[in-house]
Enzyme design. Structure first.
Site, mmCIF file in Angstrom:
data_model
loop_
_atom_site.group_PDB
_atom_site.id
_atom_site.type_symbol
_atom_site.label_atom_id
_atom_site.label_comp_id
_atom_site.label_asym_id
_atom_site.label_seq_id
_atom_site.Cartn_x
_atom_site.Cartn_y
_atom_site.Cartn_z
ATOM 1 N N LYS A 50 54.783 25.754 10.685
ATOM 2 C CA LYS A 50 53.586 25.006 10.251
ATOM 3 C C LYS A 50 52.740 24.438 11.387
ATOM 4 C CE LYS A 50 55.576 24.070 5.694
ATOM 5 N NZ LYS A 50 56.381 23.159 4.898
ATOM 6 N N TYR B 30 59.200 15.319 7.638
ATOM 7 C CA TYR B 30 58.996 14.969 6.226
ATOM 8 C C TYR B 30 59.271 13.499 5.954
ATOM 9 C CZ TYR B 30 59.224 19.963 6.288
ATOM 10 O OH TYR B 30 59.031 21.251 6.612
ATOM 11 N N TYR C 278 51.719 33.210 3.634
ATOM 12 C CA TYR C 278 52.559 32.020 3.877
ATOM 13 C C TYR C 278 54.046 32.375 3.757
ATOM 14 C CZ TYR C 278 54.902 27.569 3.029
ATOM 15 O OH TYR C 278 55.789 26.512 3.079
ATOM 16 N N VAL D 251 63.877 24.839 6.718
ATOM 17 C CA VAL D 251 65.057 24.979 5.859
ATOM 18 C C VAL D 251 65.943 26.164 6.259
ATOM 19 C CG1 VAL D 251 64.209 23.757 3.798
ATOM 20 C CG2 VAL D 251 63.709 26.196 4.078
ATOM 21 N N SER E 119 59.622 26.229 7.949
ATOM 22 C CA SER E 119 58.556 25.245 8.186
ATOM 23 C C SER E 119 58.241 24.992 9.662
ATOM 24 C CB SER E 119 58.919 23.913 7.529
ATOM 25 O OG SER E 119 58.772 24.018 6.143
HETATM 26 O O1 DON Z 1 57.811 26.808 1.435
HETATM 27 C C1 DON Z 1 59.014 26.582 1.504
HETATM 28 O O2 DON Z 1 59.593 25.879 0.683
HETATM 29 C C2 DON Z 1 59.784 27.208 2.648
HETATM 30 N N1 DON Z 1 59.307 28.529 2.911
HETATM 31 C C3 DON Z 1 59.667 26.363 3.868
HETATM 32 C C4 DON Z 1 60.106 24.930 3.647
HETATM 33 C C5 DON Z 1 60.766 24.294 4.808
HETATM 34 O O3 DON Z 1 61.203 24.908 5.755
HETATM 35 C C6 DON Z 1 60.968 22.835 4.740
HETATM 36 N N2 DON Z 1 61.755 22.411 5.863
HETATM 37 N N3 DON Z 1 62.549 21.619 6.086
#
Ligand code: DON
Length: 341
Positions: A80, A254, A202, A272, A77
Site C-alpha cells: 500500500k 492499522y 488490487y 496479512v 498490505s
Molecule cells: O485486501 C486484503 O484484505 C488483503 N489483500 C490485504 C490485507 C492486509 O494485508 C492487511 N494487513 N495486515
C-alpha cells in the site's frame, strides 16, 4: 555493547554487530508461537507457520539476514505505501488527497466505512484507501496498470518480482468485503465505473511475491531517499518518500498504529501474508517474515522483533538518547564506537 567495525563492514562478515543482532533476534523470537496464519484468503492458509526471517538492509546497501529470508510470500498490505507513492508521483499530492484522506482510522484494515464529513477513505493504508489509490492508477494506465506496479516494486526490491496466481485467484474468488468497499467507493464517485478491473489490479498487487530480503531492500530504498542502495536505481522522488513515511508512521499498523508509534517509533507497514517492513530514515530498512498474526493482522514475531530492535539500536524517533538517527554513520566508519544497548 560497543560496536567496532573494521575493514569495510561488509555484509556477511561474521563479526559485524548487525549480523550478530539479527541472528540474536531470530534466535530469541523463534519461541513466540502464538497467533494465527490468515485464512480469510483461503490460499494464505497454506503458509508454513514456522517460517521466520529477519533482515536489515542499510542505506549504503549492506545486507544482514537471519533465518528464512529467501522464502517467497505475498506482499499483501505492504504494497500500500508503494502504490500510494506511485500515485503521488504521477498525480500530485492534491489530486490524490481529493480521493483519500491522511487520518488514522483507529479501525480494522478492512472496515467498510468512509470518513464522516469528507466521505473519503481515512487513509491509503487501509483497504478502502488502497483500493482508491489503485483505481486512480488504473484510470490512468488501464490494462497496463499491473505491469507498471510490478515494475516499480521490482525496482524498489532490486530484482524482477512476480505474483502468486493461486493467492490472487483465491482473493478474487472470496474478496467480497473488498468488493463491497469498492462499490461504496463507486457510490461516492471516488473510483471510476470499471471498479471490477481496478479491484483485479488490487488483488494482483497484494499477491506480488517478495522475500524478507526483498522487503528489507524496499525499506532501504525508502530509507535511502527513494534510491535503491544496491542497484542505485532511482525509484521514488524524495518528496513522495516523505509522504509515504509519514502515512506509514501514523497509519501503517492499522488499529495498532498508536501502540506501534509508542513502542517502536519508526514508520512501518504490515501485511496479512506475514511481512513487516520498517524504515529508519537515512539509515536502514528492516523486514521480518513470520505468518502467524495477532488480532490486528500484524505478524506476532514481527512486532516483537521490531520493538526489541528499536530499543536496542535506539531507533525511536522521539528517544532523546536517539542514537538511531546517527548510529549507522558511526557504525560503518572504521574503528567507530556506536553503542548498542
Ligand atoms: O485486501 C486484503 O484484505 C488483503 N489483500 C490485504 C490485507 C492486509 O494485508 C492487511 N494487513 N495486515
Amino acid at each position: 555493547m560497543t560496536i567496532r567495525v573494521s575493514g569495510d563492514g561488509s555484509a556477511g562478515s561474521a563479526a559485524h554487530e548487525l549480523q550478530l543482532l539479527v541472528d540474536e533476534m531470530h534466535a530469541n523470537y523463534a519461541s513466540v508461537t502464538d497467533g494465527e496464519v490468515a485464512t480469510y484468503i483461503p490460499e494464505l492458509a497454506t503458509a508454513n507457520p514456522d517460517h521466520f526471517g529477519v533482515c536489515i538492509v542499510t542505506a549504503s546497501g549492506h545486507v544482514f539476514a537471519a533465518g528464512d529470508c529467501d522464502v517467497p510470500f505475498t506482499i499483501q498490505s505492504v504494497s500500500k505505501p508503494f502504490t500510494f507513492g506511485m500515485a503521488l508521483e504521477e498525480f500530485g499530492h492534491e489530486r490524490v488527497w481529493q480521493h483519500v484522506d491522511v487520518e488514522p482510522s483507529g479501525d480494522a484494515f478492512n472496515s467498510i466505512e468512509l470518513r464522516n464529513g469528507t466521505n473519503r477513505p481515512h487513509n491509503p493504508m487501509i483497504n478502502s484507501g488502497a483500493i482508491t489509490v489503485t483505481a486512480l492508477l488504473h484510470q490512468h494506465h488501464g490494462a497496463a496498470t499491473f505491469d507498471h506496479v510490478l515494475a516499480c516494486f521490482s525496482a524498489a526490491a532490486g530484482r524482477q518480482l512476480s505474483f502468486d496466481r493461486a493467492v490472487y485467484e483465491s482473493e478474487r474468488r472470496t474478496g467480497h468485503r473488498n468488493r463491497a468497499i469498492a462499490h461504496l467507493l463507486l457510490n461516492f464517485g471516488l473510483v471510476a465505473e470499471d471498479v471490477e478491473a481496478a479491484l483485479d489490479v488490487y488483488f494482483r498487487q497484494c499477491a506480488i511475491l517478495v522475500t524478507c530480503r526483498d522487503l528489507a531492500t524496499m525499506g532501504a530504498t525508502l530509507a535511502n531517499m527513494g534510491r535503491n542502495p544496491i542497484t542505485d536505481d532511482g525509484v521514488f522522488d524524495v518528496r513522495c518518500v516523505k509522504d509515504m513515511l509519514s502515512i506509514m508512521f501514523t497509519c501503517g499498523m492499522y488499529d495498532y498504529s498508536g501502540q506501534w508509534a509508542y513502542r517502536v517509533g519508526v514508520p512501518a507497514k504490515s501485511g496479512v501474508g506475514g511481512g513487516v517492513m520498517a524504515v529508519v530514515n537515512r539509515q536502514i530498512g528492516i523486514a521480518t517474515y513470520s505468518p502467524k498474526l495477532d488480532a490486528h493482522g500484524n505478524s506476532r514475531r514481527g512486532i516483537e522483533v521490531c520493538v526489541d530492535l528499536a530499543s536496542r539500536l535506539g531507533l525511536h524517533a522521539f528517544d532523546c538518547l536517539n542514537v538511531g538517527s546517527s548510529f549507522l554513520g558511526g557504525m560503518l566508519a572504521e574503528g567507530s564506537t556506536t553503542r548498542v544497548r
